[in-house]
Structure formats: structure tokens, C-alpha cells
Scaffold this active site. Structure first.
Site, PDB file in Angstrom:
ATOM      1  N   HIS A 371       0.748  -1.239   0.083  1.00 58.10           N
ATOM      2  CA  HIS A 371      -0.145  -0.144  -0.005  1.00 58.10           C
ATOM      3  C   HIS A 371       0.974   1.191   0.033  1.00 58.10           C
ATOM      4  O   HIS A 371       0.432   2.173  -0.701  1.00 58.10           O
ATOM      5  CB  HIS A 371      -1.091   0.091   1.115  1.00 58.10           C
ATOM      6  CG  HIS A 371      -2.135  -0.975   0.675  1.00 58.10           C
ATOM      7  ND1 HIS A 371      -2.268  -2.259   0.892  1.00 58.10           N
ATOM      8  CD2 HIS A 371      -3.545  -0.610   0.011  1.00 58.10           C
ATOM      9  CE1 HIS A 371      -3.116  -2.768   0.443  1.00 58.10           C
ATOM     10  NE2 HIS A 371      -4.023  -1.642  -0.272  1.00 58.10           N
ATOM     11  N   GLU A 612     -12.377  -9.544  -5.125  1.00 59.51           N
ATOM     12  CA  GLU A 612     -10.936  -9.450  -4.881  1.00 59.51           C
ATOM     13  C   GLU A 612     -10.483 -10.917  -4.719  1.00 59.51           C
ATOM     14  O   GLU A 612      -9.224 -11.361  -4.501  1.00 59.51           O
ATOM     15  CB  GLU A 612     -10.449  -8.592  -3.956  1.00 59.51           C
ATOM     16  CG  GLU A 612     -11.136  -7.188  -3.722  1.00 59.51           C
ATOM     17  CD  GLU A 612     -10.704  -6.487  -2.571  1.00 59.51           C
ATOM     18  OE1 GLU A 612      -9.535  -5.937  -2.858  1.00 59.51           O
ATOM     19  OE2 GLU A 612     -11.203  -6.268  -1.648  1.00 59.51           O
ATOM     20  N   ASP A 636      -5.511  -7.174  -5.218  1.00 59.29           N
ATOM     21  CA  ASP A 636      -5.832  -8.412  -4.344  1.00 59.29           C
ATOM     22  C   ASP A 636      -6.163  -9.544  -5.399  1.00 59.29           C
ATOM     23  O   ASP A 636      -5.518 -10.791  -5.307  1.00 59.29           O
ATOM     24  CB  ASP A 636      -7.023  -8.311  -3.508  1.00 59.29           C
ATOM     25  CG  ASP A 636      -5.971  -7.691  -2.263  1.00 59.29           C
ATOM     26  OD1 ASP A 636      -5.007  -7.879  -1.777  1.00 59.29           O
ATOM     27  OD2 ASP A 636      -6.643  -6.660  -1.653  1.00 59.29           O
ATOM     28  N   CYS A 683     -10.884  -0.916  -9.855  1.00 54.49           N
ATOM     29  CA  CYS A 683     -10.296   0.196  -9.193  1.00 54.49           C
ATOM     30  C   CYS A 683      -8.820  -0.317  -8.818  1.00 54.49           C
ATOM     31  O   CYS A 683      -8.164   0.285  -8.145  1.00 54.49           O
ATOM     32  CB  CYS A 683     -10.943   0.730  -8.080  1.00 54.49           C
ATOM     33  SG  CYS A 683     -11.439  -0.862  -6.782  1.00 54.49           S
TER      34      CYS A 683
HETATM   35  C1  PEP Z   1      -7.349  -4.082  -4.815  1.00 52.89           C
HETATM   36  O1  PEP Z   1      -6.989  -4.951  -4.045  1.00 52.89           O
HETATM   37  O2  PEP Z   1      -7.362  -4.052  -6.238  1.00 52.89           O
HETATM   38  C2  PEP Z   1      -7.679  -2.714  -4.148  1.00 52.89           C
HETATM   39  C3  PEP Z   1      -8.267  -1.810  -4.981  1.00 52.89           C
HETATM   40  O3  PEP Z   1      -7.840  -2.641  -2.832  1.00 52.89           O
HETATM   41  P1  PEP Z   1      -6.449  -2.178  -2.177  1.00 52.89           P
HETATM   42  O4  PEP Z   1      -5.249  -2.167  -3.077  1.00 52.89           O
HETATM   43  O5  PEP Z   1      -6.513  -1.302  -1.146  1.00 52.89           O
HETATM   44  O6  PEP Z   1      -6.289  -3.591  -1.314  1.00 52.89           O
HETATM   45 MG    MG Z   2      -7.719  -5.121  -2.056  1.00 51.28          MG
END
Ligand code: PEP
Ligand code: MG
Length: 767
Positions: A371, A612, A636, A683
Site C-alpha cells: 500500500h 478481489e 488483491d 479500481c
Molecule cells: C485491490 O485490491 O485491487 C484494491 C483496489 O484494494 P487495495 O489495493 O486497497 O487492497
Molecule cells: Mg484490495
């Protein structure tokens, strides 16, 4: 067998604790020779400049030849082991066709030869050899033993080699040699872009191992700070000892005396003061001394003495926390072009350096989809992750070049290399300036297809940046980010304020707020989750469903914040089963009802889920019937489909968003949702990549949500092509079998469409 395992464990433990490359190698050859009862054990390391295997340590051969004797990869049996990258076991090496007689080593007396390669991250670092007088083949168990030791020590040797190339501050610990230029360390691409700057090492409070060396600006002042901190710790110990006096036996009470003695002038205190006088600042001097003692104690046979390592570490942390307390925050002065280096870069560290001074980020651990890296991309700060061998404590104030495209960093770069990277920086700035003109133009293909481009947010600064770049909505607001920068759970009122800022700034455009997604690599300092497998553990909706009080407060805050704007959408992360949707929906209904009963004018917002987890892929259609929208979290989803931890640099090469299986799944999900006539968006980071965005558009995604920094590039890609061309690209790619080939094909296609400026530049220093 158990005995051999024990020997192996001890060798690795002891060698890992050695302070520098020379001692690592010397210890290795001594211990292996003893364990295997051979006459000789030697290590040859590949010198990257001369490309020769240099004898670096030996037990048995002539010690004078260490550092002098070397072989090319095509010379001798040693060269052959390196070239083939596999063991060679010979009854009599002298009759082997590759044998070379090296007079100065005295090896003519030995016949039996067993050499195994030392391989780290797929590269041959050197060769480990044992030899004996007699003519005999080493047996299978000996060969297996040597291979095992070599595999385990490769990482230690690589790390010691890398660390040894950067001398510590001052010359109190064997330094003084000039720094080699352009010393390169490899990591994983974190955020694109390049930077030329100066290192500032970020430390966590009381993280002794992470304290960097730094030249003491005022030695007397550093000594004084140390004395004050020491006195404070002595007082603490006296106080604890006094409080526990009644409850402890006298032998237990004696432990406090041991602590006090460790702090005396002729022990720890005196040694730290000596290091300060030699030029290191108090915190760095403390780390050095504590490190040495911990190493010594840890390698002792006696379990009682081994335990003392913990005491020393504990004492060190205590002194450090007082030193840090007294340092205050006013003292920190960041260089103009700061490259922030951390052992484990966390999202909360990103705000440490003022934005106008921060040019790059480097993390020793973590990977491209950690992250911290995702946020760095959104801030547009070039970042290298997982630079595992970087001796970060020795880098404070050093010049550095950072290549965020490949994850490489160069310590002490030459003027030539700096100029080459500055040239890239200029080109990048020109491209960015060109893209700025797209802000108010629609994301529309040349054949008239309109593709809505939304953004992912989390940091306060994201809102402004996103609006500046022409975002049409927020597809993912990571609500956990503001939770991470606090000391306890924010109250409903506090959350309301934070959320309202996003909703207000974007109204009437939609804002998709994801409910708290903690766990995995996102932990809250005040709500620690310790797990063996955090990405398969208590994460996302699993946590919030177990804590309805946290969930309800959050949903209430969102609903209240949206009053008057009506642009809120709520999204649930990590959904795996239907009952999770049902329970969360019931909670949301309850929050709406309660607020209405309280007289507030709130409505149930659209509620969606993230796909995910592979299980959700196969239930997409059923889930789609239950919710108002679906958004794919490809970050994910990729890690779970490919069974590759998104946070682990060791497997970063295997984390492939363009893996054919990932593409198949993404296509499948879009088709499934469309069957239910519900909107489907994405996303994950893949939507931020111009090539990925074209594929996703062709797959039928209704909305692409990405980091705001890449939005102009994606818009440029969409405006520069037609939907028909994107469809053709998708069809071709879906027939391909290999992730790398797909990636390369995408890049080549963008170039042929005249969109080459959206791919990464040609970088200097690549092999
Ligand atoms: C993802 O897993 O693609 C997502 C957008 O969530 P994060 O990256 O915050 O886990
Ligand atoms: Mg995620």
C-alpha cells in the site's frame, strides 16, 4: 541427520551474526571445514567488475593467496561450477580437463574436490569448495550438506557484500576507503519516475535496528544528550526496582543490578561515548555498540548468556527512546531533494517530508503493490521497493539516484550518471506538461466511445490533485488511510468531517467510499493484528463484521457526511460469501433507519462489493443481483489468483497483472456483471496503466478508477486510439500464453499507435 541439522543451524546462526564480509567468509570456511572434516574449504566470489572468481577466504590453502588468486569463468573447475551453476564432485580434480594448476595456493596436494555454486536471487555470487588429500568422491550426504549451507548462506553473503561496499560514517569502524561510484542495488519497481537527490533515513520510534549513522555535528552536544538519556534510564530502572522490591525474590531483584552494571562507563556507556567521539551521532553510536553486544551474546553456547542479548536490546531501546524524545521535531532538516529511505516504508511515513522537498522513496522491504507503493504512485513520487540488500543505516546524507521504473538505486552516483538521469527528468517534465492540456477534454476514443475515468483516493492531497487532473468521480476512497495516521479509532464526528471533505469537493460527482479495509499490510497502531498469514487472515469485511460497533459508526459517519450531496456510494472489500453481503447490508439498513429516526434526512446509498477473492469471481452474477454495483480490486485478485504475496519482493517478478489467467478472469467478471445489467468498474492499479486501461475498456468495464497521477496518461491513451483498435488488441492478447510477452506486446502496440511517450523511457544503467 538431526546432528547435521544442528550443525547447519549453528553455522548459519553464527555466520549471520558476523559483522562484515570478511568475517562472514572466514567463519563460513572455518566452520564448514570443521563440520565436514575436510582438509580445505574455500570461497571464491565473482568480482562483478573483472568478472573473475577471486579467492576470498580459505581454510587449508595458502592464506597469502587470498585476494590474489582469481579465475575467469572459463578457467579451472571452480570456473566451471560457476558457469554451470551446479555442483561438481570429483574423485581427483587434477585429471579433469578443466583443471588449472594454481601454484601459489598449494592445492596440488589435494585430489578430492567438491564445488557448489553460491546463488542468490538467481545469480551466481561465487563458488564454495571443499578439498581432500585422498582420491575419493564426496558422498551424497556431504554433497547435500554443502549445497544446503551454500543456499542458506547466499543471502547472508550477498547482504554482507552489499553492506561492505558502503563504509560507515567517520572511520571508527574500519571505514575510510573511498566510496565506489554508482554502487547499484536492485529492488522492485514501486512508483514510476526517476530522482536524483540526497538520502534521509526514516526511523520508527524506538526502532534501534533502523537508526542510521550520521556525522555528529557537535560532539560535545551529542555526548551530553547521551549522558542525559542514560541518566533517565538509570532512574527508570531504579524506580521499577523500587516498586517491585516487595514482590521479587532477591535473585530476580539482582537482574536490575545487572542492568545498572551494563550501563556503567566501563561497559556500554563508555563504548558509546567512544563512538560518539569518533564522529557518529549519539543514536548511531548506541546502535553500533548494542549491535555488537547482541551479536556476541547471541552466538554464545550458554543459554543464560544468550538471553542477555535480549537485555542489551531492551536497554538500548530505552536509551534510544530518551534520545529521540530529547531530539524534538524542530531539529529535522530535510535536504532540498530528499530521497526518503526506510526499512519498511509505511503509508504514515509518506507525510514525513514536506512535499516540495520529497523527490523519491525507497523501502528495503515490501513490493510494488504494497500500500505504501500504491500511495506513492498516487502522489507521483518515484519509488523503489524491496531493495533488500540496501545497507540503509549507512546512507544518511549520501547522494543517490533512484529509478522507480525498475526499482534500482545508485549510491554515490557519478556526475555522468546523474546527468543522464537529469535528462530523463527533463523529458518526463515535458511529457507531464503536455498531458496537462488534456484536463478539460473528454476521455473519448477516436471513434466516439466515452470512457469514464475516476480516481482512487486516500490522502488528503488526493482530492485537489484528482480535480486538477479532471477526475469524473472517486471509484475508491480508501477510508483506512486516515485511520492509520491516528492514535485511536476516529470518532463518528471526526470521520464525518473527513468524509465530508471528499464528498463536498467532488459533488455532484459520485464518491465511492470503501468500508474499513485493514489487515494484510495495513495495520492500525492502536489495533494490532498479528498473524502468520495476514493476507489470508482477518482482513477487510471479516474484521468489520466481527466489530459491528466500528462498522456502524463508520457507515453512520458516511451517511451523515453525504447529507445534501447525495453522491455517496458504499463499497465492501474482500467479500467472499453471500452472508457477508447480507450482514453488511443489514447493518447499513440499520444505520439508515437509526439516522432517519434521529430526524436526519438520509437515504440508503448505492451499495456495491469488490471482487478481489477468486471465490467471488465464480459468484459474481449472484452477488451482482444483490448489490447495486461491482468493482474489481485487481491488486488483491491478482495476488490470490497467482498465489503471489503482493508484499513480498522475493516473488515480485511473479506478480503479473498481465498473466493470461488474470486477464481471463477480468474479462469473465465484466461479462457476468453485464448479464445482470449492473455497472462494473475496476479500481486496481491495472487501470492506471495505459495499456491495461485499453484492455479493460475493451472488456466492457463501465468505469476505470485509477491513481490520479496516471489519469492524464490513461486519458491520452484513450483519446489516441479507437474502441475498434482496443478490441482488436484485446482479442490478440487473449490468445497469448505468456505474461511477459503480453506486456511487451502491449508496449509495442502503444508505440505503434504513436503513444510511445506513455510507456517507460529508455533508462541508463540497465543491462
Ligand atoms: C485491490 O485490491 O485491487 C484494491 C483496489 O484494494 P487495495 O489495493 O486497497 O487492497
Ligand atoms: Mg484490495
Amino acid at each position: 541427520m538431526a546432528a547435521m541439522l544442528n550443525v547447519l543451524r549453528k553455522i548459519v546462526q553464527e555466520v549471520s551474526a558476523a559483522p562484515d564480509l570478511e568475517s562472514v567468509l572466514d567463519l563460513t570456511v572455518r566452520r564448514i571445514q570443521r563440520a565436514m572434516h575436510t582438509q580445505v574449504c574455500s570461497i571464491y566470489l565473482l568480482d562483478t567488475i573483472s568478472q573473475r572468481y577471486v579467492l576470498m577466504a580459505t581454510q587449508g590453502l595458502n592464506p597469502e593467496s587470498v585476494g590474489v588468486v582469481s579465475l575467469s569463468p572459463t578457467e579451472g573447475v571452480v570456473g566451471l561450477v560457476g558457469q554451470r551453476a551446479e555442483p561438481i564432485n570429483l574423485e581427483d580434480a587434477s585429471v579433469h580437463p578443466s583443471y588449472i594448476y594454481l601454484q601459489s595456493t598449494g592445492e596440488e596436494r589435494y585430489h578430492a574436490f567438491l564445488g557448489v555454486p553460491i546463488i542468490h536471487q538467481g545469480e551466481v555470487l561465487g563458488v564454495l569448495v571443499v578439498q581432500q588429500f585422498e582420491r575419493r568422491r564426496f558422498d551424497e550426504s556431504e554433497e547435500a550438506f554443502l549445497i544446503t549451507v551454500s543456499a542458506q548462506l547466499a543471502g547472508v553473503i550477498a547482504h554482507a557484500e552489499a553492506t561492505g561496499s558502503i563504509q560507515p560514517v567517520g572511520n571508527h569502524s574500519g571505514g575510510g576507503a573511498p566510496l565506489p561510484e554508482d554502487r547499484r542495488f536492485s529492488g522492485v519497481a514501486g512508483a514510476p519516475g526517476v530522482a536524483v537527490g540526497q538520502v534521509f533515513v526514516a526511523t520508527l520510534p524506538a526502532d534501534l535496528e533502523g537508526v542510521p549513522d550520521k556525522p555528529a555535528r557537535d560532539i560535545d552536544l551529542e555526548l551530553e544528550k547521551f549522558t542525559t538519556a542514560l541518566e533517565a534510564v538509570r532512574n527508570e530502572i531504579r524506580e521499577v526496582s523500587r516498586m517491585l522490591a516487595q514482590r521479587l525474590r532477591s535473585d530476580e531483584q539482582a537482574l536490575f543490578d545487572v542492568y545498572m552494571r551494563m550501563l556503567e562507563d566501563n561497559a556500554l556507556a563508555g563504548q558509546v561515548a567512544e563512538r560518539i567521539r569518533a564522529g557518529n551521532w549519539a543514536q548511531g553510536a548506541l546502535r553500533e555498540v548494542v549491535d555488537e553486544h547482541v551479536r556476541q551474546f547471541s552466538s554464545m553456547e550458554d543459554p543464560y548468556l544468550r538471553e542477555r542479548a535480549t537485555d542489551i536490546r531492551d536497554l538500548g531501546r530505552r536509551v534510544l527512546s530518551h534520545l529521540q524524545e530529547n531530539a524534538g521535531s524542530g531539529e529535522v532538516e530535510f535536504p532540498d531533494n530528499t530521497i526518503l529511505v526506510a526499512d519498511d516504508l509505511s503509508p504514515t511515513m509518506l507525510g514525513l517530508v514536506p512535499e516540495d522537498k520529497l523527490v523519491g522513496l525507497v523501502s528495503v522491504s515490501g513490493s510494488g503493490n504494497s500500500h505504501a507503493a500504491i500511495l506513492a504512485r498516487s502522489m507521483g513520487i518515484p519509488t523503489a521497493m524491496g531493495v533488500v540488500d540496501l545497507p540503509f543505516t549507512r546512507l544518511e546524507g549520501r547522494d543517490m539516484i533512484l529509478d522507480g521504473y525498475t526499482g534500482r538505486v545508485y549510491v554515490n552516483p557519478s556526475e555522468d550518471l546523474k546527468n543522464a538521469f537529469r535528462e530523463i527528468l527533463r523529458e518526463e517534465q515535458m511529457i507531464a506538461a503536455g498531458l496537462e492540456t488534456l484536463k478539460d477534454l473528454p476521455a473519448q476514443t477516436t471513434d466516439g466511445y466515452r470512457m469514464p475515468l475516476w480516481v482512487n483516493t486516500g490522502l488528503v492531497s488526493d482530492v485537489e490533485r484528482s480535480l486538477e487532473r479532471g477526475a469524473e468521480g472517486i471509484g475508491l476512497y480508501r477510508t483506512e488511510i486516515p485511520f492509520m495516521t491516528r492514535d485511536f479509532f476516529p470518532s463518528e464526528q471526526e470521520q464525518l468531517k473527513i468524509y465530508r471533505r471528499q464528498l463536498e469537493a467532488f459533488a455532484p460527482r459520485p464518491v465511492t467510499m470503501r468500508t474499513l479495509d485493514i489487515g494484510g499490510d495495513k495495520s492500525l497502531p492502536y489495533f494490532p493484528i498479528e498473524e502468520e498469514n495476514p493476507f489470508l487472515g482477518w482482513r477487510g469485511i471479516r474484521v468489520t463484521l466481527d466489530h459491528p460497533e466500528i462498522f456502524l459508526v463508520q457507515v453512520r459517519a458516511m451517511l451523515r457526511a453525504a447529507q445534501g450531496f447525495n453522491n455517496l456510494r458504499i463499497m465492501l472489500p474482500m467479500v467472499t460469501s453471500m452472508h457477508e453481503i447480507e450482514e453488511a447490508s443489514a447493518q447499513i439498513d440499520r444505520a439508515v433507519r437509526e439516522l432517519q429516526e434521529e430526524g436526519l434526512d438520509v437515504e440508503r446509498p448505492p451499495v456495491g462489493i469488490m471482487v478481489e477473492v477468486p471465490a467471488a469471481v465464480y459468484l459474481t452474477r449472484r452477488f451482482a443481483r444483490k448489490v447495486d454495483f461491482i468493482s474489481v480490486g485487481s491488486n488483491d485478485l491478482t495476488q490470490y489468483l497467482l498465489a503471489v504475496d503482493r508484499n513480498n519482493p522475493r516473488v515480485a517478478d511473479l506478480y503479473a497483472p498481465y498473466h493470461p489467467a488474470v486477464l481471463k478472469v477480468l474479462h469473465f467478471v465484466a461479462q457476468e456483471v453485464r448479464k445482470e445489467h449492473k455497472p462494473v468498474s475496476i479500481c486496481g492499479e491495472m487501470a492506471s496503466d495505459p495499456g491495461g486501461a485499453l484492455l479493460l475498456m475493451a472488456m466492457g468495464y463501465d468505469v476505470l478508477s485509477m491513481n490520479s497521477n496516471n489519469l492524464p496518461k490513461v486519458k491520452s491513451a484513450i483519446r489516441g486510439t479507437s474502441l475498434a483498435k482496443a478490441n482488436a488488441l484485446l482479442q490478440r492478447v487473449m490468445r497469448m500464453d505468456d505474461a511477459d510477452a503480453i506486456h511487451q506486446y502491449l508496449r509495442a502496440s502503444l508505440k505503434s499507435m504513436g503513444l510511445g511517450n506513455l510507456t517507460r523511457p529508455a533508462l541508463p544503467g540497465r543491462d
